[in-house]
Scaffold this motif. Structure first.
Motif, PDB file in Angstrom:
ATOM      1  N   LEU A  82      -5.118  26.574 -11.032  1.00 45.20           N
ATOM      2  CA  LEU A  82      -4.240  27.075 -12.098  1.00 45.20           C
ATOM      3  C   LEU A  82      -4.739  28.430 -12.579  1.00 45.20           C
ATOM      4  CD1 LEU A  82      -3.280  24.108 -11.997  1.00 45.20           C
ATOM      5  CD2 LEU A  82      -3.015  24.229 -14.476  1.00 45.20           C
ATOM      6  N   ALA A  83      -6.059  28.520 -12.744  1.00 48.51           N
ATOM      7  CA  ALA A  83      -6.629  29.786 -13.202  1.00 48.51           C
ATOM      8  C   ALA A  83      -6.373  30.874 -12.160  1.00 48.51           C
ATOM      9  CB  ALA A  83      -8.120  29.618 -13.467  1.00 48.51           C
ATOM     10  N   ARG A  84      -6.582  30.520 -10.896  1.00 49.06           N
ATOM     11  CA  ARG A  84      -6.448  31.499  -9.830  1.00 49.06           C
ATOM     12  C   ARG A  84      -5.028  32.041  -9.747  1.00 49.06           C
ATOM     13  NH1 ARG A  84      -7.702  28.649  -5.061  1.00 49.06           N
ATOM     14  NH2 ARG A  84      -9.578  28.123  -6.224  1.00 49.06           N
ATOM     15  N   PHE A  85      -4.044  31.174  -9.982  1.00 46.92           N
ATOM     16  CA  PHE A  85      -2.657  31.616  -9.840  1.00 46.92           C
ATOM     17  C   PHE A  85      -2.018  32.008 -11.176  1.00 46.92           C
ATOM     18  CE2 PHE A  85      -3.366  28.957  -6.050  1.00 46.92           C
ATOM     19  CZ  PHE A  85      -3.110  29.920  -5.081  1.00 46.92           C
ATOM     20  N   GLY A  86      -2.866  32.164 -12.195  1.00 48.49           N
ATOM     21  CA  GLY A  86      -2.350  32.661 -13.471  1.00 48.49           C
ATOM     22  C   GLY A  86      -1.473  31.678 -14.215  1.00 48.49           C
ATOM     23  N   ARG A  87      -1.679  30.402 -13.977  1.00 47.48           N
ATOM     24  CA  ARG A  87      -0.915  29.403 -14.721  1.00 47.48           C
ATOM     25  C   ARG A  87      -1.604  29.149 -16.057  1.00 47.48           C
ATOM     26  NH1 ARG A  87       2.885  30.827 -11.731  1.00 47.48           N
ATOM     27  NH2 ARG A  87       3.058  29.871  -9.674  1.00 47.48           N
ATOM     28  N   THR A  88      -0.838  28.734 -17.034  1.00 49.15           N
ATOM     29  CA  THR A  88      -1.408  28.431 -18.343  1.00 49.15           C
ATOM     30  C   THR A  88      -1.689  26.937 -18.407  1.00 49.15           C
ATOM     31  OG1 THR A  88      -0.152  30.227 -19.299  1.00 49.15           O
ATOM     32  CG2 THR A  88      -1.046  28.595 -20.824  1.00 49.15           C
ATOM     33  N   ASN A  89      -2.957  26.601 -18.498  1.00 44.41           N
ATOM     34  CA  ASN A  89      -3.362  25.196 -18.407  1.00 44.41           C
ATOM     35  C   ASN A  89      -3.290  24.524 -19.779  1.00 44.41           C
ATOM     36  OD1 ASN A  89      -4.341  22.792 -17.495  1.00 44.41           O
ATOM     37  ND2 ASN A  89      -6.412  23.527 -17.040  1.00 44.41           N
ATOM     38  N   ILE A  90      -2.094  24.535 -20.367  1.00 45.53           N
ATOM     39  CA  ILE A  90      -1.877  23.924 -21.682  1.00 45.53           C
ATOM     40  C   ILE A  90      -0.535  23.205 -21.656  1.00 45.53           C
ATOM     41  CG2 ILE A  90      -1.368  24.387 -24.114  1.00 45.53           C
ATOM     42  CD1 ILE A  90      -3.157  26.837 -23.936  1.00 45.53           C
ATOM     43  N   VAL A  91      -0.539  21.955 -22.113  1.00 46.53           N
ATOM     44  CA  VAL A  91       0.724  21.242 -22.248  1.00 46.53           C
ATOM     45  C   VAL A  91       1.350  21.672 -23.580  1.00 46.53           C
ATOM     46  CG1 VAL A  91       1.861  19.000 -22.268  1.00 46.53           C
ATOM     47  CG2 VAL A  91      -0.277  19.290 -21.005  1.00 46.53           C
ATOM     48  N   ALA A  92       2.448  22.403 -23.505  1.00 45.11           N
ATOM     49  CA  ALA A  92       3.044  22.964 -24.730  1.00 45.11           C
ATOM     50  C   ALA A  92       3.507  21.842 -25.642  1.00 45.11           C
ATOM     51  CB  ALA A  92       4.218  23.868 -24.363  1.00 45.11           C
ATOM     52  N   LEU A  93       2.991  21.825 -26.861  1.00 48.01           N
ATOM     53  CA  LEU A  93       3.448  20.878 -27.885  1.00 48.01           C
ATOM     54  C   LEU A  93       3.028  21.490 -29.209  1.00 48.01           C
ATOM     55  CD1 LEU A  93       5.013  18.231 -27.480  1.00 48.01           C
ATOM     56  CD2 LEU A  93       2.940  16.977 -27.872  1.00 48.01           C
ATOM     57  N   ILE A  94       2.471  20.705 -30.121  1.00 52.63           N
ATOM     58  CA  ILE A  94       2.167  21.270 -31.429  1.00 52.63           C
ATOM     59  C   ILE A  94       0.823  21.989 -31.425  1.00 52.63           C
ATOM     60  CG2 ILE A  94       1.792  20.714 -33.852  1.00 52.63           C
ATOM     61  CD1 ILE A  94       3.576  18.204 -33.300  1.00 52.63           C
ATOM     62  N   GLY A  95      -0.212  21.234 -31.065  1.00 56.37           N
ATOM     63  CA  GLY A  95      -1.570  21.763 -31.214  1.00 56.37           C
ATOM     64  C   GLY A  95      -2.036  22.627 -30.065  1.00 56.37           C
ATOM     65  N   GLU A  96      -1.374  22.544 -28.924  1.00 52.32           N
ATOM     66  CA  GLU A  96      -1.721  23.368 -27.759  1.00 52.32           C
ATOM     67  C   GLU A  96      -3.184  23.188 -27.348  1.00 52.32           C
ATOM     68  OE1 GLU A  96       0.390  26.861 -27.018  1.00 52.32           O
ATOM     69  OE2 GLU A  96       1.879  25.272 -27.069  1.00 52.32           O
ATOM     70  N   ASP A  97      -3.705  21.963 -27.468  1.00 48.32           N
ATOM     71  CA  ASP A  97      -5.112  21.756 -27.120  1.00 48.32           C
ATOM     72  C   ASP A  97      -5.292  20.941 -25.852  1.00 48.32           C
ATOM     73  OD1 ASP A  97      -4.091  19.469 -28.259  1.00 48.32           O
ATOM     74  OD2 ASP A  97      -5.886  18.995 -29.428  1.00 48.32           O
ATOM     75  N   GLN A  98      -4.206  20.471 -25.280  1.00 46.55           N
ATOM     76  CA  GLN A  98      -4.352  19.559 -24.142  1.00 46.55           C
ATOM     77  C   GLN A  98      -4.070  20.285 -22.828  1.00 46.55           C
ATOM     78  OE1 GLN A  98      -1.553  16.275 -23.985  1.00 46.55           O
ATOM     79  NE2 GLN A  98      -3.014  14.990 -22.897  1.00 46.55           N
ATOM     80  N   PRO A  99      -5.012  20.210 -21.886  1.00 45.41           N
ATOM     81  CA  PRO A  99      -4.760  20.842 -20.587  1.00 45.41           C
ATOM     82  C   PRO A  99      -3.996  19.917 -19.648  1.00 45.41           C
ATOM     83  CG  PRO A  99      -6.964  19.947 -20.616  1.00 45.41           C
ATOM     84  CD  PRO A  99      -6.359  19.612 -21.960  1.00 45.41           C
ATOM     85  N   PHE A 100      -3.342  20.510 -18.668  1.00 47.39           N
ATOM     86  CA  PHE A 100      -2.746  19.697 -17.607  1.00 47.39           C
ATOM     87  C   PHE A 100      -3.840  19.078 -16.740  1.00 47.39           C
ATOM     88  CE2 PHE A 100       1.088  22.165 -18.521  1.00 47.39           C
ATOM     89  CZ  PHE A 100       2.073  21.188 -18.407  1.00 47.39           C
ATOM     90  N   LEU A 101      -4.905  19.842 -16.512  1.00 49.79           N
ATOM     91  CA  LEU A 101      -6.007  19.375 -15.668  1.00 49.79           C
ATOM     92  C   LEU A 101      -7.321  19.771 -16.327  1.00 49.79           C
ATOM     93  CD1 LEU A 101      -4.561  20.462 -12.219  1.00 49.79           C
ATOM     94  CD2 LEU A 101      -5.028  18.100 -12.917  1.00 49.79           C
ATOM     95  N   VAL A 102      -8.298  18.890 -16.197  1.00 51.72           N
ATOM     96  CA  VAL A 102      -9.591  19.135 -16.827  1.00 51.72           C
ATOM     97  C   VAL A 102     -10.199  20.435 -16.309  1.00 51.72           C
ATOM     98  CG1 VAL A 102     -11.978  18.336 -16.959  1.00 51.72           C
ATOM     99  CG2 VAL A 102     -10.099  16.713 -17.252  1.00 51.72           C
ATOM    100  N   ALA A 103     -10.545  21.296 -17.243  1.00 55.07           N
ATOM    101  CA  ALA A 103     -11.267  22.526 -16.903  1.00 55.07           C
ATOM    102  C   ALA A 103     -12.552  22.508 -17.717  1.00 55.07           C
ATOM    103  CB  ALA A 103     -10.430  23.742 -17.247  1.00 55.07           C
ATOM    104  N   GLY A 104     -13.627  22.071 -17.119  1.00 61.13           N
ATOM    105  CA  GLY A 104     -14.881  22.020 -17.870  1.00 61.13           C
ATOM    106  C   GLY A 104     -15.088  20.664 -18.518  1.00 61.13           C
ATOM    107  N   LEU A 105     -14.516  20.481 -19.698  1.00 67.15           N
ATOM    108  CA  LEU A 105     -14.770  19.249 -20.441  1.00 67.15           C
ATOM    109  C   LEU A 105     -13.683  18.206 -20.204  1.00 67.15           C
ATOM    110  CD1 LEU A 105     -15.986  19.999 -24.065  1.00 67.15           C
ATOM    111  CD2 LEU A 105     -17.236  18.909 -22.185  1.00 67.15           C
TER     112      LEU A 105
END
Lengths: 167, 306, 759
Positions: free
Chosen positions: C84-107
């Protein structure tokens, strides 16, 4: 193995692994997707079909065990037993009385009801509930399903009920 | 379904001797009857074997025979068979009562007695009833060209958690109930599950008491047979509780003592996903009291008040 | 029982011809014959299967994902956060808090969090490939107990009057703490989607079909993920096998996953969860702890309430802020109280995120309050019914946020109706006599009064500004176009009734279809009991716009019913003259709702539906199993557009509430659901639930279509406390936690016996 059996009155055959689930044979090899998978553990009854007239959970039956049997699924429920709308009296009663909401449990529910009414034409409310107890529904609270089966049992002898509003 | 069904093989013998020959092979397949337990594992990707022995075509394993010797139930007898058999309803209605508490219709149509015994789940519902009926298990194996059979008391059959006395080359072919258990005894059964259908037992029990008329003293049963499921690694006979009741008049005092003996000596329940050890202990004692009250014709209410 | 007729400015005075009738459902036939196509039934040539590799730990650092070099990877594609990072995708599931990734990156923040995606031509091949991905982790400390958790996602406070004045005046002060656990939505159709790769022939359109409640939530999530305009996302609902909130926000996740895999392999990708994966990885109802401190005068009138609500949000905020908002806004119930303070907090734990579930925070607070009121009644020695009667709102009474509600007295009507229908007093006497017979069983009766706000909270509907449309077709037919989904409740049928009634046309003249975002305007999500009352009103407005256009064409007065033939003739003339066949309407805040969402003061909801439920139980003293003997419920719903469908909602909601209250326990071990099978997670069957006796009350809501209020969630709110109150009544025990399983009842019984012995 070459599986030969009768489905909804038609002879069918397919080359399938012998331990393939009857559920998958129906859905994948015969494109009969009316039979649903809800849990894959024999709990919810969404995959219920009749094998030689007996209700079974098709997710718990090996293809080889169905060889030579006669299967009936929701797609064939109304065959030879349809009213003016093309529906079986049980389907008609479900439609009129709100027995189906989201519809995913409905095929299994209908088959369980059909199995009951085939052997017990005038079931009590408890007998209906017991006969449907292997079929989970999350939408209806079962009230309208039980009412629909009772109504179908009453309508069965005449089978003249048509699709008009029963309300 | 998780896993790949095309990787499994099935052997479909047409006769018992042929089936037993398969089991005689060191690379033996796993028996498959109604599939109500096996397919739960397969669906979850936990296949217990790669090769299966489908018993569907073995008509020798079907049928309920009623004779002066008692009842002989083929291993492929289903719960639906039990619910509708005239012989069962007349001579051992407790089996029909038990069968009605298994799963629901679709499971009762497929599940078999032989499958249940072979699985040896400690939560089995038929096992306590069959123990109370003093049933025996018939096992068959192949010795060369001969089919050898032996009979075991069911109480000797369960040897540990999901383990039985059957050898690897043996198949459960029938369960028999002696005539002596079918007259002069009365039975009561109780299953406690999380709901009224489609439930695996949290506690299940069956109790038999012999007819007091056959006892030396009127109104005092000569013997009791008590069996419990889901309260130990295997289905168990409650020997201590039975001992309390032997030759004793069935009354609240005897029931209270039997309960104390049961809890102290006969059961060792555990905590699991379905219930707790504390609950199982408490409820095993309380349902024993109610079953004895039903059979003894007294009220259990005072014993349940605390 | 229908005790009132509609009135008000937007309601027709003439007799209703379609609304209020049990017409045959639009969605009926296909579901009864097996022809309806759910996502698993879609025939998608060339589709691959996608599977998800999930984190095993409650909290861990993802160090590496290694592909087994001995495995033949040519037949599979893999997507990770690095891709996702390589292809410039935004790894966030759009909702209220914007804290959830589609796929684990790190933690990795919870067990079962998605770490990698794999697709292959068959499910078996995808599973095999996934088994050859080796993810390495460094395990980190985790927080699994929400009552000790310190990370707060959101807080709210509501103040009314002066609490410090109420408590010193109190004759009684009663406190209590009440807890409730997770609940699994347990729709019988699991989550699933099919995603198609971007289609260059159609301007790079990305299409997703599947099981869902909110097609435009998925549009927004995909647009954010891929950094592309929303117009390029096409989302189509397939027939959906139940939602109950469980297909509100989660489908955005699985749709994103499938779309990523479809792009990676250049083919359609199917992702269909099985039951075990759905139970393990998707959202559930928020566990809650609610504490009450209540001040009452000598007569049992409530002087002050202090309520604290704590919710377990799980690992990401998702919808938790709005669930908490609805919880605090309903925490004081349908009761009059001039002095109160309600505080609420939702915290983070390392468990899968909790999310939308029918009731949306209200069942938790309604359980706490209604159980607390029975405890209050016992404490001060008055009848629980009388306690409620003394405190329920009257018409025009004000809620916790000071909103004056003109029809709040409907709560009293519901109470009276349910007491009469259930023969409360006579049943109580019969129970007392029966229990004295000492049979080894005990019977009890329990009551709960509750309410539920219609539509989005506060200014939510104004901000959503939902749009709905009707389209004039040839031959005198009309088609409804909305993004509201049919998930079993009968959306399409009810919208067709509303349009037919508005135009005076036969029901059969109105067509509907399952939403396709390429063909429908954004009518907002199918949530919050808003579909009929809010979107249905917009649909009616759109139909009125059509009516005005055709009336002008025909030179007649608008608002009069059309004869079908005349409608057909005028419609044809209108279309022939080049008239626009589409008629849109937008939410117009018809009730002039005003809400201060900083101070939490004002009109929290446009309308409220009111209910009272009585449950009768029998408890076995040997096993402590509970048998529900009768359920009686009076529900004031404004107007039943389709009474049978309305009853179906109320019965089904009550059954879910009884399930939550009595049977359904999610056993968590290490942050993971341990009983994620339908064998061990106990849903009620047909023999666990009795027939439900309903009393429908109708006090039309002036701004709802033909008076309708939102009813989808109302029945979920009060069934559990009524059942638990009944058990407590039967055994004279105290229960403060649900589900009230036999194990918990046995403990409470033992505690009572021990107390009696020592006393």
């Amino acid at each position: 193995m070459r599986l030969r059996l009768e489905v909804n009155g038609r002879r069918r055959s397919a080359d399938v692994p012998p331990m393939k689930r009857l559920l998958d044979v129906l859905r994948e090899d015969f494109a009969l997707t009316g039979t649903k998978e809800g849990c894959g553990e024999g709990e919810c009854g969404a995959c219920a079909v009749l094998v030689d007239g007996a209700l079974v959970n098709s997710c718990l039956v090996a293809a080889c065990q169905a060889a030579g049997t006669k299967i009936r699924t929701v797609e064939g429920l109304a065959d030879g037993n349809a009213g003016a709308t093309g529906l079986h009296p049980i389907q008609q009663a479900f439609w009129e009385r709100g027995g189906a909401q989201c519809g995913i449990c409905t095929p299994g529910m209908l088959m369980a009801a059909a199995a009951l009414l085939a052997t017990n034409a005038k079931p009590t409310e408890f007998e209906i509930r017991e006969a449907l107890a292997g079929n989970l529904c999350r939408c209806t609270g079962y009230v309208k399903i039980v009412e629909a089966v009772a109504a179908a049992a009453r309508a069965k002898p005449s089978q003249r009920r048509t699709g008009r509003d029963a309300g | 379904m998780r896993g790949d069904s095309s990787t499994f093989e099935v052997v479909r013998p047409r006769g018992l001797a042929e089936a037993l020959a398969e089991l005689a092979d060191p690379d033996r397949p796993m028996p498959l009857a109604g599939g109500t337990d096996l397919f739960v594992l397969l669906n979850d990707g936990r296949a217990p074997a790669r090769r299966y022995l489908d018993l569907t075509l073995l008509d020798e394993l079907r049928g309920i025979e009623s004779s002066s010797a008692g009842l002989r139930l083929g291993a492929r007898t289903t719960y639906t068979d039990l619910r509708h058999s005239r012989a069962i309803l007349r001579r051992a209605p407790i089996l029909a009562e038990m069968a009605a508490t298994i799963g629901a219709v679709a499971i009762q149509n497929r599940g078999t007695l032989g499958g249940s015994l072979g699985n040896a789940s400690p939560a089995s519902d038929p096992a306590p009833v069959l123990l109370a009926l003093d049933a025996t298990v018939e096992l068959a194996r192949r010795e060369g060209r001969r089919v050898e059979r032996r009979t075991l008391a069911l109480s000797d059959f369960f040897t540990g958690y999901r383990a039985t006395a059957a050898r690897a080359n043996e198949l459960v072919t029938a369960v028999s109930i002696p005539a002596s258990s079918l007259s002069g005894w009365r039975y009561a059964y109780r299953k406690v599950g999380a709901r009224r259908a489609q439930a695996i037992s949290k506690v299940v029990a069956a109790v038999g008491v012999s007819d007091p008329a056959r006892s030396d003293r009127p109104r005092h049963p000569a013997a009791a047979r008590i069996a419990f499921g889901s309260v130990a690694a295997t289905t168990v006979r409650a020997g201590a509780a039975e001992g309390v009741l032997a030759g004793r008049r069935l009354d609240p005092a005897a029931a209270a003592e039997a309960r104390a003996a049961l809890v102290a000596h006969d059961i060792r329940p555990i905590d699991d996903l379905r219930s707790s050890a504390d609950y199982r202990t408490l409820v095993a004692g309380r349902i024993l009291v109610t079953l004895l009250a039903d059979l003894g014709g007294f009220s259990a209410a005072d014993l349940l008040a605390g | 029982m229908r005790n009132e007729r509609p009135g008000g400015s937007n309601l027709r005075q003439r007799a209703l011809r379609v609304v209020g009738k049990n017409v045959l459902r639009h969605e009926g036939f296909g579901k009864l014959t097996g022809r309806a196509r759910y996502v698993a039934d879609l025939d998608v040539p060339g589709a691959w299967w996608g599977v998800t590799v999930r984190a095993p730990h409650a909290r861990a650092r993802l160090l590496e994902i290694r592909r087994d070099p001995s495995f033949e990877w040519g037949g599979a594609v893999v997507v990770t956060a690095d891709d996702l990072a390589r292809f410039g995708r935004t790894n966030i599931v759009a909702l209220i808090g914007e804290d959830q990734p589609f796929l684990v990156a790190g933690l990795a923040e919870h067990p079962e969090e998605a770490v990698a995606l794999v697709a292959a031509p068959t499910r078996e091949a995808a599973e095999r490939a996934a088994a050859h991905l080796e993810a390495r982790y460094e395990e980190l400390p985790s927080e699994l107990d929400f009552e000790r958790a310190t990370t707060t996602f959101k807080k709210y406070e509501i103040h009314k009057g002066k609490l410090v004045r109420a408590f010193p005046l109190a004759h009684h002060i009663v406190t209590g703490t009440y807890r409730s656990g997770h609940q699994e939505q347990a729709y019988i159709e699991n989550n699933g989607v099919v995603a198609f790769p971007p289609d260059p022939a159609r301007g790079g359109i990305r299409e997703v079909r599947g099981s869902m409640q909110c097609p435009f939530y998925i549009v927004a999530a995909l647009a954010r993920l891929f950094g592309e305009p929303r117009e390029r996302m096409r989302v189509v609902q397939s027939t959906t096998g139940g939602g109950f909130g469980g297909k509100e926000e989660f489908p955005s996740m699985i749709a994103g996953h499938a779309a990523l895999l479809a792009e990676a392999c250049g083919r359609p990708v199917r992702m269909l969860y099985d039951r075990a994966e759905d139970m393990a990885a998707t959202t559930k109802r928020h566990p809650a702890r609610v504490t009450h401190r209540t001040a009452l005068d000598r007569q049992g009138r409530i002087l002050g309430m202090e309520i604290d609500v704590l919710l377990d949000g799980g690992a990401y905020s998702t919808l938790s802020p709005v669930v908490l908002s609805r919880a605090v806004l309903h925490a004081a119930g349908p009761y009059a109280c001039d002095n109160l303070r309600i505080t609420g907090r939702v915290v983070k734990t390392n468990t899968p995120p909790n999310g939308a579930f029918r009731g949306f925070g209200v069942p938790q607070v309604a359980f706490a309050l209604e159980r607390h009121l029975d405890r209050v009644a016992a404490h001060i020695g008055i009848d629980p019914v009388e306690l409620r009667r003394r405190n329920l709102l009257e018409d025009g009474g004000t809620t916790a946020t000071g909103q004056a509600v003109s029809d709040a007295g409907a709560s009293r009507q519901a109470l009276d109706a349910v007491l009469a229908r259930s023969k409360w007093a006579a049943t109580k006497r019969a129970h007392a006599a029966w229990n004295r017979k000492n049979t080894g069983k005990r019977r009890g009766l329990g009551l709960a009064c509750y309410f539920h706000g219609t539509g989005f909270t506060g200014n939510g509907e104004i901000e959503l500004a939902s749009v709905a449309a009707v389209e004039l077709l040839a031959r005198g037919f009309v088609r409804v176009r909305t993004s509201s989904t049919e998930i079993g409740q009968g959306t399409r049928t009810v919208f067709a009734q509303i349009v037919a009634e508005t135009l005076g046309l036969p029901y059969e003249r109105v067509e509907t279809f399952d939403p396709d975002t390429a063909l429908v305007p954004d009518s907002g999500p199918t949530v919050a009991s808003r579909t009929v009352a809010i979107v249905g009103r917009i649909v009616a407005d759109a139909a009125r716009a059509l009516d005005r256009a055709l009336a002008a064409q025909a030179g007649r007065k608008p608002g009069e019913p059309w004869a079908a033939r005349e409608f057909e003739r005028v419609g044809a003339a209108y279309l022939a003259a080049g008239g626009d066949p589409f008629f849109c309407a937008r939410f117009s805040n018809p009730s002039r709702q005003e809400f201060d969402d900083v101070r939490y003061v004002g009109d929290a909801y446009a309308a409220y539906a009111w209910a009272a439920t009585v449950v009768e139980v029998e408890v076995d003293l040997a096993s402590f199993e509970v048998s529900v003997r009768r359920v009686t419920s009076a529900q004031e719903i404004g107007r039943a557009i389709h009474p049978r469908l309305a009853e179906g909602q109320l019965e089904g909601g009550l059954a879910q509430a009884l399930g939550w209250g009595l049977f359904e326990e999610v056993v968590m071990r290490g942050g993971r659901m341990a009983n994620g099978q339908l064998t061990n997670y106990v849903l009620p069957t047909a023999i666990d639930i009795p027939t439900i006796d309903l009393v429908l009350l109708e006090r039309p809501y002036q701004h709802g279509p033909f008076g309708a209020k939102g009813i989808g969630e109302l029945p979920m709110d009060g069934g559990a406390p009524a059942a638990v109150n009944a058990i407590a009544d039967a055994l004279a025990i105290d229960l403060d936690r649900i589900p009230a399983t036999p194990e918990r009842i046995a403990l409470a019984w033992g505690a009572k016996a021990a107390a009696e012995t020592s006393a």
